[in-house]
Design an enzyme around this catalytic site. Sequence first.
Site, PDB file in Angstrom:
ATOM      1  N   HIS A 189      -8.628   7.853   2.627  1.00  0.00           N
ATOM      2  CA  HIS A 189      -7.955   9.140   2.815  1.00  0.00           C
ATOM      3  C   HIS A 189      -8.932  10.253   2.502  1.00  0.00           C
ATOM      4  CE1 HIS A 189      -7.376   7.653  -1.280  1.00  0.00           C
ATOM      5  NE2 HIS A 189      -7.459   8.919  -1.671  1.00  0.00           N
ATOM      6  N   ASN A 215     -13.024  10.029  -1.958  1.00  0.00           N
ATOM      7  CA  ASN A 215     -13.417   9.231  -3.118  1.00  0.00           C
ATOM      8  C   ASN A 215     -13.576   7.790  -2.656  1.00  0.00           C
ATOM      9  OD1 ASN A 215     -13.359  11.331  -5.014  1.00  0.00           O
ATOM     10  ND2 ASN A 215     -11.139  11.130  -5.259  1.00  0.00           N
ATOM     11  N   HIS A 241      -6.580   2.853   0.435  1.00  0.00           N
ATOM     12  CA  HIS A 241      -6.326   3.091   1.865  1.00  0.00           C
ATOM     13  C   HIS A 241      -7.067   4.403   2.114  1.00  0.00           C
ATOM     14  CE1 HIS A 241      -3.183   3.543   5.343  1.00  0.00           C
ATOM     15  NE2 HIS A 241      -4.143   4.439   5.519  1.00  0.00           N
ATOM     16  N   HIS A 274      -9.172  14.023   0.902  1.00  0.00           N
ATOM     17  CA  HIS A 274      -8.539  15.114   0.157  1.00  0.00           C
ATOM     18  C   HIS A 274      -8.904  16.433   0.835  1.00  0.00           C
ATOM     19  CE1 HIS A 274      -7.557  12.761  -3.569  1.00  0.00           C
ATOM     20  NE2 HIS A 274      -8.524  11.994  -3.093  1.00  0.00           N
ATOM     21  N   GLY A 318     -13.741   7.203  -8.601  1.00  0.00           N
ATOM     22  CA  GLY A 318     -12.367   7.262  -9.099  1.00  0.00           C
ATOM     23  C   GLY A 318     -11.324   7.011  -8.034  1.00  0.00           C
ATOM     24  N   HIS A 359      -4.449   1.031   8.344  1.00  0.00           N
ATOM     25  CA  HIS A 359      -4.863   0.721   6.968  1.00  0.00           C
ATOM     26  C   HIS A 359      -6.266   0.129   6.943  1.00  0.00           C
ATOM     27  CE1 HIS A 359      -4.308  -0.600   2.751  1.00  0.00           C
ATOM     28  NE2 HIS A 359      -5.170  -1.528   3.136  1.00  0.00           N
ATOM     29  N   ASP A 408      -0.630  16.212  -2.000  1.00  0.00           N
ATOM     30  CA  ASP A 408      -0.976  15.290  -3.073  1.00  0.00           C
ATOM     31  C   ASP A 408       0.054  15.430  -4.196  1.00  0.00           C
ATOM     32  OD1 ASP A 408      -3.872  13.766  -3.963  1.00  0.00           O
ATOM     33  OD2 ASP A 408      -2.408  14.201  -5.541  1.00  0.00           O
ATOM     34  N   CYS A 456       0.732   3.276   3.257  1.00  0.00           N
ATOM     35  CA  CYS A 456       1.440   2.625   4.372  1.00  0.00           C
ATOM     36  C   CYS A 456       2.947   2.773   4.194  1.00  0.00           C
ATOM     37  CB  CYS A 456       1.050   1.156   4.473  1.00  0.00           C
ATOM     38  SG  CYS A 456      -0.639   0.895   5.059  1.00  0.00           S
ATOM     39  N   CYS A 506       0.865  -1.192   0.000  1.00  0.00           N
ATOM     40  CA  CYS A 506       0.000   0.000   0.000  1.00  0.00           C
ATOM     41  C   CYS A 506       0.895   1.234   0.000  1.00  0.00           C
ATOM     42  CB  CYS A 506      -0.898  -0.004   1.244  1.00  0.00           C
ATOM     43  SG  CYS A 506      -1.719   1.573   1.522  1.00  0.00           S
TER      44      CYS A 506
HETATM   45  P1  DGP Z   1      -7.958   8.840  -4.844  1.00  0.00           P
HETATM   46  O1  DGP Z   1      -8.091   8.954  -6.328  1.00  0.00           O
HETATM   47  O2  DGP Z   1      -9.099   9.518  -4.091  1.00  0.00           O
HETATM   48  O3  DGP Z   1      -7.715   7.414  -4.407  1.00  0.00           O
HETATM   49  O4  DGP Z   1      -6.671   9.692  -4.473  1.00  0.00           O
HETATM   50  C1  DGP Z   1      -5.383   9.184  -4.403  1.00  0.00           C
HETATM   51  C2  DGP Z   1      -4.457  10.367  -4.430  1.00  0.00           C
HETATM   52  O5  DGP Z   1      -3.193   9.947  -3.979  1.00  0.00           O
HETATM   53  C3  DGP Z   1      -4.260  10.979  -5.807  1.00  0.00           C
HETATM   54  O6  DGP Z   1      -4.800  12.290  -5.829  1.00  0.00           O
HETATM   55  C4  DGP Z   1      -2.765  10.994  -6.012  1.00  0.00           C
HETATM   56  C5  DGP Z   1      -2.215  10.708  -4.629  1.00  0.00           C
HETATM   57  N1  DGP Z   1      -0.998   9.913  -4.627  1.00  0.00           N
HETATM   58  C6  DGP Z   1      -0.834   8.687  -5.199  1.00  0.00           C
HETATM   59  N2  DGP Z   1       0.419   8.241  -4.994  1.00  0.00           N
HETATM   60  C7  DGP Z   1       1.040   9.198  -4.264  1.00  0.00           C
HETATM   61  C8  DGP Z   1       2.365   9.311  -3.728  1.00  0.00           C
HETATM   62  O7  DGP Z   1       3.224   8.448  -3.878  1.00  0.00           O
HETATM   63  N3  DGP Z   1       2.655  10.462  -3.035  1.00  0.00           N
HETATM   64  C9  DGP Z   1       1.716  11.452  -2.836  1.00  0.00           C
HETATM   65  N4  DGP Z   1       2.105  12.532  -2.139  1.00  0.00           N
HETATM   66  N5  DGP Z   1       0.463  11.362  -3.323  1.00  0.00           N
HETATM   67  C10 DGP Z   1       0.143  10.260  -4.022  1.00  0.00           C
END
Ligand code: DGP
Length: 114
Positions: free
Chosen positions: A98, A85, A96, A100, A91, A45, A29, A6, A3
Amino acid sequence: MDCIFCKIDKGEIPSEKVYEDDDVFVIRDIDPKAEKHYLMIPKRHYKLIDEMTDADAAALMRGLRKIPSLAGRLGLDGGYRLVINQGDDAGQSVFHLHVHILGGQPLDFPDLKK
Ligand code: DGP
């Protein structure tokens, strides 16, 4: 566990934690959708709201209630939007749970039916 979040929490993938406590951590992000775009990530997680225990819900709520005190430092003084989301239609790409945190600019509210 394979993950991304994680691994970020454990320092196995580099990312600057702009906030951290026993319940949650906050990172920028990697693919920002607003001038300011952070992710608040529970340390435990679980993939979806469906899997949330009462203790998880309490931990996430404690995290959310910290946001007002972080807003100034994170450039969110003008307000912000919280988004979860959940599943494929929304999408969700990282499974895991989260939250936004979007802000740093006026945010429109798109009519997604169009
Ligand atoms: P979601 O689509 O709601 O599952 O959002 C996942 C978000 O995680 C997406 O906006 C991009 C972000 N993301 C994915 N991988 C990484 C990473 O390695 N580092 C950071 N800082 N953000 C990440």
